[in-house]
Motif scaffolding. Structure first.
Motif, PDB file in Angstrom:
ATOM      1  N   LYS A 122       0.927  -1.229   0.101  1.00 15.17           N
ATOM      2  CA  LYS A 122       0.011  -0.001   0.010  1.00 15.17           C
ATOM      3  C   LYS A 122       0.955   1.441   0.097  1.00 15.17           C
ATOM      4  O   LYS A 122       0.695   2.295  -0.715  1.00 15.17           O
ATOM      5  CB  LYS A 122      -0.814  -0.007   1.264  1.00 15.17           C
ATOM      6  CG  LYS A 122      -1.988  -1.023   1.094  1.00 15.17           C
ATOM      7  CD  LYS A 122      -2.695  -1.178   2.446  1.00 15.17           C
ATOM      8  CE  LYS A 122      -3.171  -2.551   2.646  1.00 15.17           C
ATOM      9  NZ  LYS A 122      -3.841  -2.688   4.125  1.00 15.17           N
ATOM     10  N   ALA A 123       1.700   1.248   0.855  1.00 20.64           N
ATOM     11  CA  ALA A 123       2.923   2.294   0.734  1.00 20.64           C
ATOM     12  C   ALA A 123       3.353   2.904  -0.516  1.00 20.64           C
ATOM     13  O   ALA A 123       3.247   4.038  -1.066  1.00 20.64           O
ATOM     14  CB  ALA A 123       3.892   2.098   1.801  1.00 20.64           C
ATOM     15  N   ARG A 168       1.828   2.069  -3.437  1.00 22.05           N
ATOM     16  CA  ARG A 168       0.688   2.603  -4.103  1.00 22.05           C
ATOM     17  C   ARG A 168       0.435   4.165  -3.822  1.00 22.05           C
ATOM     18  O   ARG A 168      -0.021   4.818  -4.823  1.00 22.05           O
ATOM     19  CB  ARG A 168      -0.615   1.654  -3.823  1.00 22.05           C
ATOM     20  CG  ARG A 168      -0.494   0.534  -4.604  1.00 22.05           C
ATOM     21  CD  ARG A 168      -1.133   0.350  -5.974  1.00 22.05           C
ATOM     22  NE  ARG A 168      -0.945  -0.951  -6.550  1.00 22.05           N
ATOM     23  CZ  ARG A 168      -0.335  -1.238  -7.398  1.00 22.05           C
ATOM     24  NH1 ARG A 168       0.271  -0.169  -8.255  1.00 22.05           N
ATOM     25  NH2 ARG A 168      -0.277  -2.602  -7.984  1.00 22.05           N
ATOM     26  N   GLU A 169       0.527   4.266  -2.713  1.00 21.55           N
ATOM     27  CA  GLU A 169       0.425   5.664  -2.149  1.00 21.55           C
ATOM     28  C   GLU A 169       1.408   6.831  -2.688  1.00 21.55           C
ATOM     29  O   GLU A 169       0.987   7.850  -3.370  1.00 21.55           O
ATOM     30  CB  GLU A 169       0.383   5.973  -0.621  1.00 21.55           C
ATOM     31  CG  GLU A 169      -0.244   7.301  -0.138  1.00 21.55           C
ATOM     32  CD  GLU A 169       0.040   7.517   1.328  1.00 21.55           C
ATOM     33  OE1 GLU A 169       0.692   6.620   2.026  1.00 21.55           O
ATOM     34  OE2 GLU A 169      -0.434   8.479   1.561  1.00 21.55           O
TER      35      GLU A 169
END
Lengths: 191, 302
Positions: free
Chosen positions: A75-76, A78-79
């Motif tokens: 997720k990091a 993607r952020e």
């Protein structure tokens, strides 16, 4: 009162910055950016014909790929991809090449120690804090190297706020883990 | 670029819906000049918000939240696990945000939406950094057993301001969460207590009855769009797609800033704009706090 930072810098002092361009021969544009021990390589390929499904075909679109340090894309990553995409979209002149996609690939890499043999480059985990600003700076430099028309240059810096309310610029990994708040600020300067 | 004058001529001849599709930015700007938005709201007003607790009966805590059309369903499931070596007296909360294809025509089955992992990370960062939950409350036996709470937020309808609705539903579900009563049996394993079981080895307070999690200051957020000199509060999906600069501010109930998030966008964040956004968020926090308290008190009456 002088606040002691672990590496002896003053609160407003940045780590040594270094940038080099055109390091990858196959990419249309490339650059590395390092702040202290954090080093990021960015490569730009494009503009290529066609846009992705949900993008506006009347403007040039950007696709950012953030290669993770280790393991799968989480997720990091993607952020960071989203933040980088939106930042780059706001600095580029998108109306010049409509219906095209420019790919920006970002990879954190290991800072070369001069005593190492020259081909031990690549890929190993090295992130010593302030990874996102380093990536923004590297991506902007790579776009310049590729000749993509830009409205402004983007400059990013990271600062952290410690428990006692002091603000430190350009924290390294150790400081980032200890502080209560880290802020990445990107400023556009007119070219 | 574009057709600046053509739209002026065409607007009197075209149907409203056609003008809205062909020249969306001009359509919105005509409304903003009158300080109103296409759905009739003034610029500083958020959409109607409702919170329903206990929407999922089989979960330990759940909430269904609607902000306008944006709908989020959160459910919390608790499991016993061994705590990590670094923090043997703390439990764990795993927050995940899902955008199934039901929520929007943009999301295709099989391909996760781009926004989903970003909002997921934002949610877990906001909840952990707001300090509203003390993980030590989730501990059962130091070093041996602790609660793991799986908090899943499902977006059922994506109509803008996804993070606000997701945060509100996560926080509402946490306020509704009831930690089950457990006891340790002779093998040293934790088992759920049912109504008639004789007591095995007595544990700490968790054993006696179900209890709620104590939440310290609760974070609430507000998303605003910056467009030229206008600040639009609580955007719909259409507004978000046309005007690209989005600012999300999370404050907690004690007025402290938990997070400020502005991912790129053509409009620059001047101090005055940010301060206005923070002021609007403060008002919104009061509203949301009232709504959540009302939902909680309705649950308790039942």
């Amino acid at each position: 009162m002088e606040i002691e930072r672990p590496d002896g810098r003053s609160p407003n002092q940045l780590r040594p910055l270094a940038c080099s361009r055109s390091i990858l021969h196959r990419a249309h544009g490339s650059a590395t950016w390092s702040q202290g021990d954090t080093k990021v390589v960015a490569a730009v390929y494009g503009p290529k014909a066609g846009t992705r499904k949900n993008e506006n075909p009347e403007k040039a679109s950007f696709e950012v790929v953030w290669k993770p340090k280790t393991g799968q894309i989480g997720k990091a990553e993607r952020e960071y991809e989203m933040i980088l995409k939106r930042t780059l979209e706001s600095i580029c002149i998108r109306s010049i090449y409509p219906n095209t996609t420019t790919s920006v690939i970002v990879q954190a890499c290991f800072s070369l120690n001069p005593s190492f043999p020259p081909f031990s480059f690549l890929l190993v985990v090295h992130d010593d804090g302030a990874l996102l600003p380093c990536a923004i700076n590297a991506a902007c430099a790579a776009l310049v190297d590729a000749g993509i028309p830009l409205r402004h240059l983007a400059v990013a810096i990271c600062c952290s706020v410690a428990d006692n309310g002091y603000i430190f610029l350009d924290p390294n990994k150790q400081e980032e883990e200890v502080c209560i708040y880290t802020h990445t600020h990107t400023h556009s300067a007119d070219v | 670029m574009g057709f600046p004058d053509a739209s002026k001529d065409l607007s009197s001849e075209m149907e409203v819906d056609a003008f809205r599709r062909l020249f969306p930015l001009k359509y919105f700007e005509r409304h903003l000049a009158e300080a109103i938005r296409p759905d009739g709201r003034p610029l500083g007003k958020a959409r109607d918000t409702t919170v329903v607790l206990g929407a999922v009966a089989s979960a330990n805590g759940s909430a269904l939240v609607k902000i306008g059309s944006t709908t989020m369903l959160t459910a919390i499931k608790m499991e016993v696990m061994t705590p990590s070596l670094e923090s043997p007296d703390e439990g764990c909360i795993a927050i995940d945000f899902h955008m199934p294809p039901i929520c929007s025509p943009i999301v295709r089955p099989g391909r996760p939406a781009e926004a989903a992992p970003v909002i997921s990370k934002q949610l877990s960062d906001t909840i952990s950094s707001s300090g509203s939950i003390d993980l030590k409350e989730l501990s059962l036996v130091t070093g041996k057993a602790a609660w793991m709470a799986y908090l899943d937020v499902y977006c059922l309808d994506a109509d803008g301001a996804l993070f606000d609705a997701a945060l509100l539903s996560a926080v509402a579900a946490l306020s509704h969460l009831q930690i089950p009563a457990v006891a340790m049996n002779d093998d040293g394993k934790i088992v759920l207590l049912s109504e008639d079981d004789g007591q095995k080895k007595a544990q700490e307070p968790v054993n006696k009855e179900k209890r709620n999690l104590t939440l310290r200051s609760i974070p609430f957020s507000l998303t605003c769009i910056l467009h030229k000199n206008y600040i639009l509060v609580d955007p719909t999906a259409e507004e978000e797609s046309v005007m690209e600069t989005v600012v999300t501010i999370a404050l907690d109930t004690s007025g402290q800033l938990v997070s400020l998030y502005k991912p790129g966008g053509p409009v620059l964040a001047f101090t005055s704009a940010i301060q206005d956004c923070v002021a609007l968020t403060r008002q919104r926090v009061k509203e949301l706090k009232g709504i959540l308290e009302e939902a909680n008190s309705t649950m308790q009456v039942e």
